[in-house]
Design a protein around this motif. Sequence first.
Motif, mmCIF file in Angstrom:
data_model
loop_
_atom_site.group_PDB
_atom_site.id
_atom_site.type_symbol
_atom_site.label_atom_id
_atom_site.label_comp_id
_atom_site.label_asym_id
_atom_site.label_seq_id
_atom_site.Cartn_x
_atom_site.Cartn_y
_atom_site.Cartn_z
ATOM 1 N N ALA A 23 -67.255 18.529 30.030
ATOM 2 C CA ALA A 23 -66.870 18.336 31.429
ATOM 3 C C ALA A 23 -65.820 19.357 31.860
ATOM 4 C CB ALA A 23 -66.348 16.922 31.638
ATOM 5 N N LEU A 24 -64.844 19.612 31.008
ATOM 6 C CA LEU A 24 -63.813 20.596 31.352
ATOM 7 C C LEU A 24 -64.372 22.009 31.422
ATOM 8 C CD1 LEU A 24 -60.695 19.330 29.390
ATOM 9 C CD2 LEU A 24 -61.048 19.355 31.854
ATOM 10 N N ALA A 25 -65.364 22.302 30.582
ATOM 11 C CA ALA A 25 -65.985 23.627 30.623
ATOM 12 C C ALA A 25 -66.668 23.869 31.961
ATOM 13 C CB ALA A 25 -66.988 23.776 29.485
ATOM 14 N N ILE A 26 -67.129 22.808 32.598
ATOM 15 C CA ILE A 26 -67.757 22.931 33.918
ATOM 16 C C ILE A 26 -66.719 22.796 35.032
ATOM 17 C CG2 ILE A 26 -69.393 21.853 35.516
ATOM 18 C CD1 ILE A 26 -70.980 21.005 32.994
ATOM 19 N N LEU A 27 -65.844 21.806 34.908
ATOM 20 C CA LEU A 27 -64.921 21.492 35.999
ATOM 21 C C LEU A 27 -63.820 22.528 36.194
ATOM 22 C CD1 LEU A 27 -64.481 17.638 35.648
ATOM 23 C CD2 LEU A 27 -65.627 18.901 37.450
ATOM 24 N N PHE A 28 -63.240 23.034 35.121
ATOM 25 C CA PHE A 28 -62.106 23.940 35.289
ATOM 26 C C PHE A 28 -62.485 25.205 36.060
ATOM 27 C CE2 PHE A 28 -58.903 27.032 33.977
ATOM 28 C CZ PHE A 28 -57.770 26.354 34.382
ATOM 29 N N PRO A 29 -63.583 25.901 35.689
ATOM 30 C CA PRO A 29 -63.965 27.058 36.519
ATOM 31 C C PRO A 29 -64.349 26.672 37.947
ATOM 32 C CG PRO A 29 -65.104 27.119 34.414
ATOM 33 C CD PRO A 29 -64.412 25.795 34.500
ATOM 34 N N ALA A 30 -64.978 25.500 38.111
ATOM 35 C CA ALA A 30 -65.358 25.072 39.455
ATOM 36 C C ALA A 30 -64.127 24.816 40.319
ATOM 37 C CB ALA A 30 -66.233 23.822 39.385
ATOM 38 N N VAL A 31 -63.137 24.138 39.760
ATOM 39 C CA VAL A 31 -61.903 23.872 40.506
ATOM 40 C C VAL A 31 -61.182 25.171 40.832
ATOM 41 C CG1 VAL A 31 -59.606 22.841 40.300
ATOM 42 C CG2 VAL A 31 -61.616 21.519 39.663
ATOM 43 N N LEU A 32 -61.127 26.071 39.869
ATOM 44 C CA LEU A 32 -60.481 27.368 40.101
ATOM 45 C C LEU A 32 -61.179 28.129 41.224
ATOM 46 C CD1 LEU A 32 -58.261 29.271 39.008
ATOM 47 C CD2 LEU A 32 -60.019 30.265 37.560
ATOM 48 N N THR A 36 -59.653 28.977 44.953
ATOM 49 C CA THR A 36 -59.323 30.381 45.170
ATOM 50 C C THR A 36 -60.097 30.991 46.337
ATOM 51 O OG1 THR A 36 -58.859 30.596 42.820
ATOM 52 C CG2 THR A 36 -59.167 32.625 44.035
ATOM 53 N N VAL A 37 -61.367 30.683 46.445
ATOM 54 C CA VAL A 37 -62.199 31.302 47.492
ATOM 55 C C VAL A 37 -61.706 30.956 48.901
ATOM 56 C CG1 VAL A 37 -64.519 31.364 48.480
ATOM 57 C CG2 VAL A 37 -64.209 31.603 46.021
ATOM 58 N N PRO A 38 -61.450 29.673 49.225
ATOM 59 C CA PRO A 38 -60.943 29.409 50.585
ATOM 60 C C PRO A 38 -59.604 30.093 50.873
ATOM 61 C CG PRO A 38 -61.702 27.382 49.588
ATOM 62 C CD PRO A 38 -61.713 28.420 48.515
ATOM 63 N N LEU A 39 -58.736 30.156 49.864
ATOM 64 C CA LEU A 39 -57.458 30.833 50.076
ATOM 65 C C LEU A 39 -57.661 32.331 50.297
ATOM 66 C CD1 LEU A 39 -54.389 30.691 50.185
ATOM 67 C CD2 LEU A 39 -54.380 31.006 47.709
ATOM 68 N N ALA A 40 -58.555 32.946 49.534
ATOM 69 C CA ALA A 40 -58.826 34.375 49.704
ATOM 70 C C ALA A 40 -59.418 34.663 51.082
ATOM 71 C CB ALA A 40 -59.762 34.863 48.599
ATOM 72 N N VAL A 41 -60.340 33.812 51.536
ATOM 73 C CA VAL A 41 -60.925 33.995 52.868
ATOM 74 C C VAL A 41 -59.867 33.804 53.943
ATOM 75 C CG1 VAL A 41 -62.570 33.012 54.520
ATOM 76 C CG2 VAL A 41 -63.257 33.385 52.146
#
Length: 97
Positions: A23-32, A36-41
């Motif tokens: 679950a962490l292998a999927i969730l951690f990159p997804a959360v990151l 990050t994307v909305p902040l960058a936009v």
Amino acid sequence: CGFFSLGTLAGELEHPRRTFLGALAILFPAVLLLNTVPLAVALAIDPDPANFSPGHFNTVAARLAGAWLGRAFQLGAIVCLVGLYNAAIVTAGRSLA
């Protein structure tokens, strides 16, 4: 909430180590990525950090694609807050037991 309550729920699983690592292998990159994307936009549209206050993402979304996206962003924020509240209530009961 978030990743802090994982230990509380470990007793509910048959193989918590395997399940949590997957679950962490999927969730951690997804959360990151989803943080990050909305902040960058937003920074690309309005690079002045002085403008960033509560509710500014709605303003940036409305500026990007119109008022409908600003309202959709606000609705998404409300749904997320309700989900965070429910997760806190559910895990708090297990922590106290």
